[in-house]
Motif scaffolding. Structure first.
Motif, PDB file in Angstrom:
ATOM      1  N   SER A 173       0.820  -1.201   0.000  1.00  9.90           N
ATOM      2  CA  SER A 173       0.000   0.000   0.000  1.00  9.90           C
ATOM      3  C   SER A 173       0.858   1.257   0.000  1.00  9.90           C
ATOM      4  N   ALA A 174       0.382   2.297  -0.680  1.00  3.55           N
ATOM      5  CA  ALA A 174       1.071   3.586  -0.709  1.00  3.55           C
ATOM      6  C   ALA A 174       0.716   4.457   0.488  1.00  3.55           C
ATOM      7  N   PHE A 175      -0.252   4.034   1.298  1.00  2.64           N
ATOM      8  CA  PHE A 175      -0.716   4.815   2.441  1.00  2.64           C
ATOM      9  C   PHE A 175      -0.859   3.910   3.662  1.00  2.64           C
ATOM     10  N   THR A 176      -0.935   4.520   4.825  1.00  2.00           N
ATOM     11  CA  THR A 176      -1.311   3.802   6.035  1.00  2.00           C
ATOM     12  C   THR A 176      -1.881   4.817   7.014  1.00  2.00           C
ATOM     13  N   GLY A 177      -2.287   4.357   8.204  1.00  2.00           N
ATOM     14  CA  GLY A 177      -2.848   5.278   9.183  1.00  2.00           C
ATOM     15  C   GLY A 177      -3.676   4.557  10.229  1.00  2.00           C
ATOM     16  N   LEU A 178      -4.414   5.342  11.023  1.00  2.00           N
ATOM     17  CA  LEU A 178      -5.245   4.822  12.100  1.00  2.00           C
ATOM     18  C   LEU A 178      -6.559   5.573  12.144  1.00  2.00           C
ATOM     19  N   ALA A 179      -7.541   4.958  12.831  1.00  2.00           N
ATOM     20  CA  ALA A 179      -8.837   5.613  12.993  1.00  2.00           C
ATOM     21  C   ALA A 179      -8.939   6.337  14.335  1.00  2.00           C
ATOM     22  N   GLU A 180      -8.684   5.649  15.452  1.00  2.00           N
ATOM     23  CA  GLU A 180      -8.823   6.254  16.787  1.00  2.00           C
ATOM     24  C   GLU A 180      -7.900   5.527  17.751  1.00  2.00           C
ATOM     25  N   VAL A 181      -7.477   6.233  18.807  1.00  2.00           N
ATOM     26  CA  VAL A 181      -6.583   5.671  19.806  1.00  2.00           C
ATOM     27  C   VAL A 181      -6.967   6.189  21.190  1.00  2.00           C
ATOM     28  N   ALA A 182      -6.876   5.337  22.199  1.00  2.00           N
ATOM     29  CA  ALA A 182      -7.007   5.736  23.603  1.00  2.00           C
ATOM     30  C   ALA A 182      -6.065   4.856  24.412  1.00  2.00           C
ATOM     31  N   PHE A 183      -5.862   5.218  25.668  1.00  2.00           N
ATOM     32  CA  PHE A 183      -4.925   4.483  26.517  1.00  2.00           C
ATOM     33  C   PHE A 183      -5.622   4.012  27.791  1.00  2.00           C
ATOM     34  N   ALA A 184      -4.976   3.061  28.488  1.00  4.48           N
ATOM     35  CA  ALA A 184      -5.504   2.510  29.738  1.00  4.48           C
ATOM     36  C   ALA A 184      -4.433   2.592  30.804  1.00  4.48           C
ATOM     37  N   PRO A 185      -4.800   2.871  32.064  1.00  6.19           N
ATOM     38  CA  PRO A 185      -3.802   2.957  33.132  1.00  6.19           C
ATOM     39  C   PRO A 185      -3.227   1.610  33.544  1.00  6.19           C
ATOM     40  N   CYS A 186      -4.042   0.580  33.533  1.00  6.32           N
ATOM     41  CA  CYS A 186      -3.597  -0.766  33.900  1.00  6.32           C
ATOM     42  C   CYS A 186      -4.686  -1.736  33.490  1.00  6.32           C
ATOM     43  N   LEU A 187      -4.349  -2.732  32.695  1.00  5.91           N
ATOM     44  CA  LEU A 187      -5.335  -3.697  32.219  1.00  5.91           C
ATOM     45  C   LEU A 187      -5.344  -4.905  33.144  1.00  5.91           C
ATOM     46  N   PRO A 188      -6.491  -5.218  33.732  1.00  8.59           N
ATOM     47  CA  PRO A 188      -6.559  -6.331  34.686  1.00  8.59           C
ATOM     48  C   PRO A 188      -6.089  -7.644  34.068  1.00  8.59           C
ATOM     49  N   ILE A 189      -5.604  -8.519  34.921  1.00 10.21           N
ATOM     50  CA  ILE A 189      -5.190  -9.846  34.490  1.00 10.21           C
ATOM     51  C   ILE A 189      -6.397 -10.612  33.956  1.00 10.21           C
ATOM     52  N   THR A 190      -6.192 -11.358  32.883  1.00  5.30           N
ATOM     53  CA  THR A 190      -7.230 -12.230  32.337  1.00  5.30           C
ATOM     54  C   THR A 190      -6.671 -13.647  32.259  1.00  5.30           C
ATOM     55  N   PRO A 191      -7.505 -14.664  32.430  1.00  4.44           N
ATOM     56  CA  PRO A 191      -6.992 -16.046  32.464  1.00  4.44           C
ATOM     57  C   PRO A 191      -6.338 -16.492  31.173  1.00  4.44           C
ATOM     58  N   GLY A 192      -6.737 -15.914  30.045  1.00  2.00           N
ATOM     59  CA  GLY A 192      -6.181 -16.356  28.771  1.00  2.00           C
ATOM     60  C   GLY A 192      -6.780 -17.675  28.322  1.00  2.00           C
ATOM     61  N   ALA A 193      -6.051 -18.400  27.493  1.00  3.69           N
ATOM     62  CA  ALA A 193      -6.547 -19.665  26.951  1.00  3.69           C
ATOM     63  C   ALA A 193      -6.725 -20.694  28.061  1.00  3.69           C
ATOM     64  N   PRO A 194      -7.721 -21.567  27.938  1.00 10.06           N
ATOM     65  CA  PRO A 194      -7.927 -22.602  28.969  1.00 10.06           C
ATOM     66  C   PRO A 194      -6.725 -23.518  29.108  1.00 10.06           C
ATOM     67  N   ILE A 195      -6.445 -23.906  30.347  1.00 14.88           N
ATOM     68  CA  ILE A 195      -5.406 -24.892  30.614  1.00 14.88           C
ATOM     69  C   ILE A 195      -5.991 -26.271  30.317  1.00 14.88           C
ATOM     70  N   ALA A 196      -5.286 -27.064  29.543  1.00 12.53           N
ATOM     71  CA  ALA A 196      -5.815 -28.341  29.077  1.00 12.53           C
ATOM     72  C   ALA A 196      -5.686 -29.422  30.145  1.00 12.53           C
ATOM     73  N   SER A 197      -6.735 -30.236  30.278  1.00 12.67           N
ATOM     74  CA  SER A 197      -6.672 -31.424  31.124  1.00 12.67           C
ATOM     75  C   SER A 197      -5.783 -32.460  30.442  1.00 12.67           C
ATOM     76  N   THR A 198      -5.172 -33.337  31.238  1.00  9.91           N
ATOM     77  CA  THR A 198      -4.234 -34.272  30.639  1.00  9.91           C
ATOM     78  C   THR A 198      -4.054 -35.504  31.514  1.00  9.91           C
ATOM     79  N   SER A 199      -3.510 -36.546  30.911  1.00 13.22           N
ATOM     80  CA  SER A 199      -3.132 -37.771  31.613  1.00 13.22           C
ATOM     81  C   SER A 199      -1.681 -38.088  31.276  1.00 13.22           C
ATOM     82  N   ALA A 284      -6.541 -13.206  39.006  1.00 14.16           N
ATOM     83  CA  ALA A 284      -7.581 -13.962  38.317  1.00 14.16           C
ATOM     84  C   ALA A 284      -7.280 -15.448  38.454  1.00 14.16           C
ATOM     85  N   GLU A 285      -8.318 -16.269  38.372  1.00 15.98           N
ATOM     86  CA  GLU A 285      -8.175 -17.720  38.417  1.00 15.98           C
ATOM     87  C   GLU A 285      -8.270 -18.286  37.012  1.00 15.98           C
ATOM     88  N   SER A 286      -7.426 -19.255  36.724  1.00 15.35           N
ATOM     89  CA  SER A 286      -7.554 -19.974  35.467  1.00 15.35           C
ATOM     90  C   SER A 286      -8.748 -20.929  35.553  1.00 15.35           C
TER      91      SER A 286
END
Length: 358
Positions: A173-199, A284-286
């Motif tokens: 592309s000959a161009f690039t850019g953005l639409a809108e931006v904002a910031f956050a002071p601190c993003l809370p922890i999130t569990p993320g992907a599930p931990i898989a059960s296993t044997s 946070a708890e997984s």
């Protein structure tokens, strides 16, 4: 996905929960190295143009148009930058980006930024000292809502600079850019992907991995409990025993990291496992995963880490018919020194059906 120091790679996490406009940290001014025209100036990224009043992170930005996007000048893409300045120093732990809403108004509509650097300064307009540098941050193209990207919580930020490192369609592309931006002071922890059960069988080991999201470095506490129990027990490196004498035990390594490895000590413990994940914003708890460590011989005959599966059955029957077991475990499931025999067959298929093989 968590980041604790300067010059680290970030990975993007798309959040689904909305954040009210008043909770977003907005820059007071913006400058850029390049703009297509006054109608596509840097200020369009911080004035709410193209979004409803009191917008949230889940509000869709309007399509690319004069007065609601920042777009670079012709032929100005890689290395171009936009700098946001705050009149008052801020503590920042994440950025929310509405990417360019490219459309068919140009011969090549692939304007979106897909990789960038983010640099935080303690002076206005990129002046003063560099507080943190985050390199090669990925950004998703072709989405209308905000993408939220956490980074190490950084105090005393007066300005933030985004430097373009890659655009969609291999930088054609000959161009690039953005639409809108904002910031956050601190993003809370999130569990993320599930931990898989296993044997796992008695001669091997297995690793469970937590991949949380949120601002800053995470700390990890892994816990186990018996099936049906209500009390969680913190896992430590080394042997972990139950409360009762002779109760089954397992070994653990990496008990304070994002990846914990289990191996069998005695018995056939069946446990529930979870991780407690903590970052500067909270804990946070997984999900709860199931861990089954079998004392019997492993039935992963082809040693590919997946069992039971069709090939394991084929290999088992081949050994019963007198074939070479090769590198696979023996099939003396009842550990009486005689195999193959009828009880070994019974135990093997009981294990396939999900029963403990003892």
């Amino acid at each position: 996905m968590l980041f604790c120091s300067a010059h680290v790679r970030l990975a993007a996490i798309l959040l689904t929960a909305g954040t009210a406009h008043a909770q977003l940290i907005r820059a007071d001014s913006a400058t850029t190295t390049s703009a297509f025209s006054a109608g596509f100036a840097a200020a369009n990224t911080i004035n709410g143009s193209g979004l409803p009043a009191n917008f949230t992170l889940t509000d869709q930005h309007a399509d690319y148009a004069n007065g609601n996007h920042w777009t670079t000048n012709t032929g100005r893409t890689l290395g171009e930058s936009i700098t946001w300045t705050f009149n008052t120093a801020q503590t920042l732990g994440g950025i929310h980006i509405w990417n360019h809403r490219s459309n068919s108004i140009a011969n090549n509509p692939f304007y979106e930024i897909v990789r960038f650097d983010l640099i935080l300064f303690d002076g206005a307009n990129g002046a003063g000292s560099t507080l943190a540098t985050f390199t090669d941050v990925p950004l998703q193209p072709n989405i209308a809502v905000a993408e939220t990207i956490p980074f190490t919580v950084t105090a005393n930020v007066r300005s933030a600079r985004l430097v373009v490192r890659e655009t969609q369609n291999n930088n054609f592309s000959a161009f690039t850019g953005l639409a809108e931006v904002a910031f956050a002071p601190c993003l809370p922890i999130t569990p993320g992907a599930p931990i898989a059960s296993t044997s796992i069988c008695r001669t091997g080991s297995i690793t469970m991995t937590a991949r949380p999201g949120g601002s800053g470095q995470a700390s990890y506490v892994w816990q186990w409990r018996d099936l049906g129990a209500t009390t969680w027990v913190t896992i430590t490196d080394g042997p972990n025993f139950g409360d009762n004498p002779g109760e089954a035990a397992f070994d653990a390594t990496g008990a304070t990291t994002n990846a914990i490895t289990f191996s069998l000590v005695t018995g056939s413990p069946r446990k529930e496992v979870r991780a407690l994940l903590t970052n500067p914003c909270g804990t946070a708890e997984s999900n709860i995963a199931f861990l089954d460590l079998e004392q019997c011989d492993c039935i992963d005959f082809n040693n590919n880490g997946v069992f039971p599966e069709d090939q394991d059955v084929i290999d088992f029957l081949n050994v019963l018919a007198g074939g070479d077991c090769g590198a696979c475990s023996d099939i003396d499931f009842n550990n009486n020194g005689v195999f193959p025999e009828d009880q070994d067959v019974i135990d093997f298929f009981a294990t396939l059906a999900g029963s403990a093989c003892g």
